[in-house]
Design a protein around this motif. Structure first.
Motif, PDB file in Angstrom:
ATOM      1  N   PRO A  66     -30.387  -7.190   7.336  1.00  0.00           N
ATOM      2  CA  PRO A  66     -29.857  -5.888   7.777  1.00  0.00           C
ATOM      3  C   PRO A  66     -28.383  -5.935   8.171  1.00  0.00           C
ATOM      4  N   LYS A  67     -27.963  -7.027   8.823  1.00  0.00           N
ATOM      5  CA  LYS A  67     -26.548  -7.145   9.206  1.00  0.00           C
ATOM      6  C   LYS A  67     -25.664  -7.324   7.960  1.00  0.00           C
ATOM      7  N   ASP A  69     -26.289  -6.177   5.040  1.00  0.00           N
ATOM      8  CA  ASP A  69     -26.218  -4.871   4.384  1.00  0.00           C
ATOM      9  C   ASP A  69     -25.281  -3.920   5.118  1.00  0.00           C
ATOM     10  N   GLN A  70     -25.214  -4.039   6.453  1.00  0.00           N
ATOM     11  CA  GLN A  70     -24.272  -3.206   7.204  1.00  0.00           C
ATOM     12  C   GLN A  70     -22.828  -3.531   6.812  1.00  0.00           C
ATOM     13  N   MET A  73     -22.199  -1.880   3.572  1.00  0.00           N
ATOM     14  CA  MET A  73     -21.969  -0.435   3.717  1.00  0.00           C
ATOM     15  C   MET A  73     -20.526  -0.163   4.135  1.00  0.00           C
ATOM     16  N   PHE A 100     -23.341   7.804   8.529  1.00  0.00           N
ATOM     17  CA  PHE A 100     -23.222   7.359   9.926  1.00  0.00           C
ATOM     18  C   PHE A 100     -21.801   7.671  10.387  1.00  0.00           C
ATOM     19  N   THR A 130     -27.060   4.676   1.729  1.00  0.00           N
ATOM     20  CA  THR A 130     -28.005   5.587   2.384  1.00  0.00           C
ATOM     21  C   THR A 130     -27.884   5.500   3.899  1.00  0.00           C
ATOM     22  N   GLY A 131     -27.116   4.511   4.372  1.00  0.00           N
ATOM     23  CA  GLY A 131     -27.009   4.284   5.818  1.00  0.00           C
ATOM     24  C   GLY A 131     -28.055   3.326   6.352  1.00  0.00           C
ATOM     25  N   HIS A 132     -28.909   2.834   5.457  1.00  0.00           N
ATOM     26  CA  HIS A 132     -29.998   1.949   5.878  1.00  0.00           C
ATOM     27  C   HIS A 132     -29.956   0.634   5.105  1.00  0.00           C
ATOM     28  N   PRO A 133     -30.354  -0.471   5.753  1.00  0.00           N
ATOM     29  CA  PRO A 133     -30.441  -1.739   5.029  1.00  0.00           C
ATOM     30  C   PRO A 133     -31.559  -1.688   3.986  1.00  0.00           C
ATOM     31  N   TYR A 134     -31.515  -2.619   3.068  1.00  0.00           N
ATOM     32  CA  TYR A 134     -32.514  -2.773   1.997  1.00  0.00           C
ATOM     33  C   TYR A 134     -32.399  -1.708   0.902  1.00  0.00           C
ATOM     34  N   PHE A 135     -31.407  -0.819   1.000  1.00  0.00           N
ATOM     35  CA  PHE A 135     -31.169   0.157  -0.063  1.00  0.00           C
ATOM     36  C   PHE A 135     -29.776  -0.077  -0.625  1.00  0.00           C
TER      37      PHE A 135
END
Length: 233
Positions: A66-67, A69-70, A73, A100, A130-135
């Motif tokens: 998740p980090k 992916d951030q 983004m 975001f 999308t603003g979300h991890p894994y996408f």
């Protein structure tokens, strides 16, 4: 396949030119020149950009996914701010939306606000995935294209279409002029990732794949002249 509203996907690496990282200004100015031809002709243009010229987080085992992916983004936000400025320098009006808050650098995404920008003749950048991890940004452009009721998704790639196998490895690889999203999924041709493919199939969102290196490739694609592969939904 002429369109009124299109969403164009550029890879981060495409912006880097031969350098592979960062930005190649001449490459981005050429993209701007081509997009302006379509904007001047009345096409509404939305743009999604990958972050690969700055960050490929999935290759690191030291960072939580998740980090990672951030960071990716935020790389796409940097890319959109840069490309937006080059577009403005070329005489276009632009707006950048993120899912975001980014202070005063971007606007928070809403469909109504984005539609107002399209109505004002602005090129609309959809940054931050999308603003979300894994996408991925593939899923990001599928989501925004469906949400904004675009006519199609244009994928400007390093390759000039969809092939039945990797043309770099197989000189006999066959290029498709047209193929359905269902076939793309069944044959694992990876035009976009699986999540994005299924979204496009369910919502009947066609795609076109063409070469970024084709002369006037973006301008042609936006005018409905596809010299690559049309992926039907």
């Amino acid at each position: 396949m002429e369109s009124k509203r299109v969403l164009l996907k550029l890879s981060g690496e495409a912006l880097a030119g031969s350098k592979k990282t960062g930005f190649d200004e001449e490459t981005v100015k050429e993209v701007a020149r081509q997009v302006k031809l379509s904007v001047d002709a009345g096409v509404e243009v939305g743009i999604v950009i990958g972050g690969g010229n700055f960050w490929r987080g999935r290759t690191s085992e030291a960072i939580d996914r998740p980090k990672a992916d951030q960071i990716g983004m935020l790389a796409t936000v940097m890319n959109c701010i840069y490309v937006s400025e080059i577009f403005r320098n070329a005489g276009m009006k632009t707006e950048i939306f993120t899912p975001f808050a980014c202070g005063t650098m971007t606007q928070m995404f809403s469909k109504d606000s984005a539609n107002m920008c399209f109505a004002q003749g602005k090129v609309v950048f959809f940054a931050g995935g999308t603003g979300h991890p894994y996408f991925s940004t593939d899923t990001g452009i599928a989501l925004r294209a469906i949400e904004m009721e675009a006519d199609c998704i244009l994928l400007a790639k390093a390759i000039d279409g969809v092939y039945d196998s990797d043309p770099k490895l197989n000189p006999e690889a066959k290029k498709y002029e047209e193929i359905s999203i269902q076939e793309v999924i069944d044959k694992k041709l990876a035009v976009v990732d699986l999540t994005a493919s299924i979204m496009c199939m369910e919502h009947h969102m066609p795609m076109a794949v063409f070469s970024l290196n084709e002369k006037d490739g973006i301008a042609n694609a936006m005018q409905g002249k596809i010299h690559g592969t049309i992926v039907t939904a």
